[in-house]
Design a protein around this motif. Sequence first.
Motif, PDB file in Angstrom:
ATOM      1  N   TYR A 208       8.587  34.892  23.324  1.00  0.00           N
ATOM      2  CA  TYR A 208       8.157  33.520  23.075  1.00  0.00           C
ATOM      3  C   TYR A 208       9.272  32.595  22.568  1.00  0.00           C
ATOM      4  O   TYR A 208       9.012  31.476  22.164  1.00  0.00           O
ATOM      5  CB  TYR A 208       6.960  33.531  22.117  1.00  0.00           C
TER       6      TYR A 208
ATOM      7  N   VAL B   4      -3.656  37.821  17.023  1.00  0.00           N
ATOM      8  CA  VAL B   4      -2.506  37.119  17.606  1.00  0.00           C
ATOM      9  C   VAL B   4      -2.616  35.619  17.333  1.00  0.00           C
ATOM     10  O   VAL B   4      -1.637  34.969  16.926  1.00  0.00           O
ATOM     11  CB  VAL B   4      -2.418  37.389  19.122  1.00  0.00           C
ATOM     12  N   LYS B   5      -3.801  35.055  17.532  1.00  0.00           N
ATOM     13  CA  LYS B   5      -3.975  33.617  17.304  1.00  0.00           C
ATOM     14  C   LYS B   5      -3.762  33.256  15.836  1.00  0.00           C
ATOM     15  O   LYS B   5      -3.141  32.224  15.523  1.00  0.00           O
ATOM     16  CB  LYS B   5      -5.367  33.184  17.763  1.00  0.00           C
TER      17      LYS B   5
ATOM     18  N   GLU C 204       2.309  27.286  22.162  1.00  0.00           N
ATOM     19  CA  GLU C 204       2.264  26.998  20.723  1.00  0.00           C
ATOM     20  C   GLU C 204       3.638  27.160  20.068  1.00  0.00           C
ATOM     21  O   GLU C 204       4.068  26.307  19.294  1.00  0.00           O
ATOM     22  CB  GLU C 204       1.230  27.902  20.036  1.00  0.00           C
TER      23      GLU C 204
ATOM     24  N   VAL D 170       0.130  31.366  23.537  1.00  0.00           N
ATOM     25  CA  VAL D 170       1.166  31.651  22.545  1.00  0.00           C
ATOM     26  C   VAL D 170       2.494  30.991  22.959  1.00  0.00           C
ATOM     27  O   VAL D 170       3.186  30.381  22.125  1.00  0.00           O
ATOM     28  CB  VAL D 170       1.376  33.171  22.363  1.00  0.00           C
TER      29      VAL D 170
ATOM     30  N   VAL E 134       0.018  33.257  15.111  1.00  0.00           N
ATOM     31  CA  VAL E 134       0.699  32.131  15.742  1.00  0.00           C
ATOM     32  C   VAL E 134       0.394  30.844  14.988  1.00  0.00           C
ATOM     33  O   VAL E 134       1.287  30.021  14.734  1.00  0.00           O
ATOM     34  CB  VAL E 134       0.332  32.005  17.229  1.00  0.00           C
TER      35      VAL E 134
END
Length: 303
Positions: free
Chosen positions: A205, A291-292, A180, A177, A295
């Motif tokens: 992040y 989560v992926k 990315e 994360v 993102v």
Amino acid sequence: MKKHFLPLILSFLLFACGNPKETNNEKLTIVTTTSMIADVAKNIGKDSVSVTALMGPGVDPHLYKATQGDLSRLQGADIILYNGLHLEGKMGEVFEKLARIKTVVPVSKGVDPTFLLSDPVFTGSIDPHIWFDVSIWSATIKEVLAIMIETDPDNEAFYEKNAIAYAQELTDLHEWVTNEIASIPYNQRILITAHDAFSYFGRAYGIEVRGLQGISTLSEFGLKDRVDLVNFIVEKQIKAVFVETSVSEKNIKAIIEGCQQKGHNVVIGGRLYSDAMGAEGTAEGTYIGMVKANVNIIVNALK
């Protein structure tokens, strides 16, 4: 300090091999409020536990009220896990009563208080959306593991082995994360959502976060809040805002219309999972998959 947080979790979990002992045929029964918590329990217990989440896809935990069926499931559970930090505000009294006769644990208990964010609106309140910083959410593994071993000590080695493996997966996810979000040009790293659920995400992040409502969907917002957000979007020339699966799109659409009236075209960049994961059986129906998915949506819309 944050860099060392996940390794500390891993070091807490002493590695041990083994499989669940077949001392009885009954699985440990765990009932959770959110599906994110259920996912932690499933990853630690695998097929040795029966896990039920009361709040499914698209459900807003801030507004959720326990049904009669929920109460029956809670009464039949060996372990009850909830987020805490007033996320499940309307169920607080239920947990207090059940704690007198049941094992009832807030998973946020395992999080170092110095990592928690205060509610900017309500003095003394804490932002409960801890799952959006993967390194913080990893601390719940330790808490869930401890209570599962305490309740079912025969399967201690099995639970520990699974917990270590899952903690490593989350370490890898946290790094992914970070990389990315860093791929978005710095001046475009601004995340606009319906309610302020992503503050932990923003801090972890490196992305600025703005929500129309506060950290709870029970929060009120007025005309000034809407005007201020529209002006901010226009000033920063933000090209995309985001809706959430558990929150109505109406307010975000009003923001888009307000921007259009000022001559700035902003689009819906996608639908994010905020207070609930996706449907069971899908990639987004797991914590890592959720989560992926979030993102990927954010990066594709803001880059």
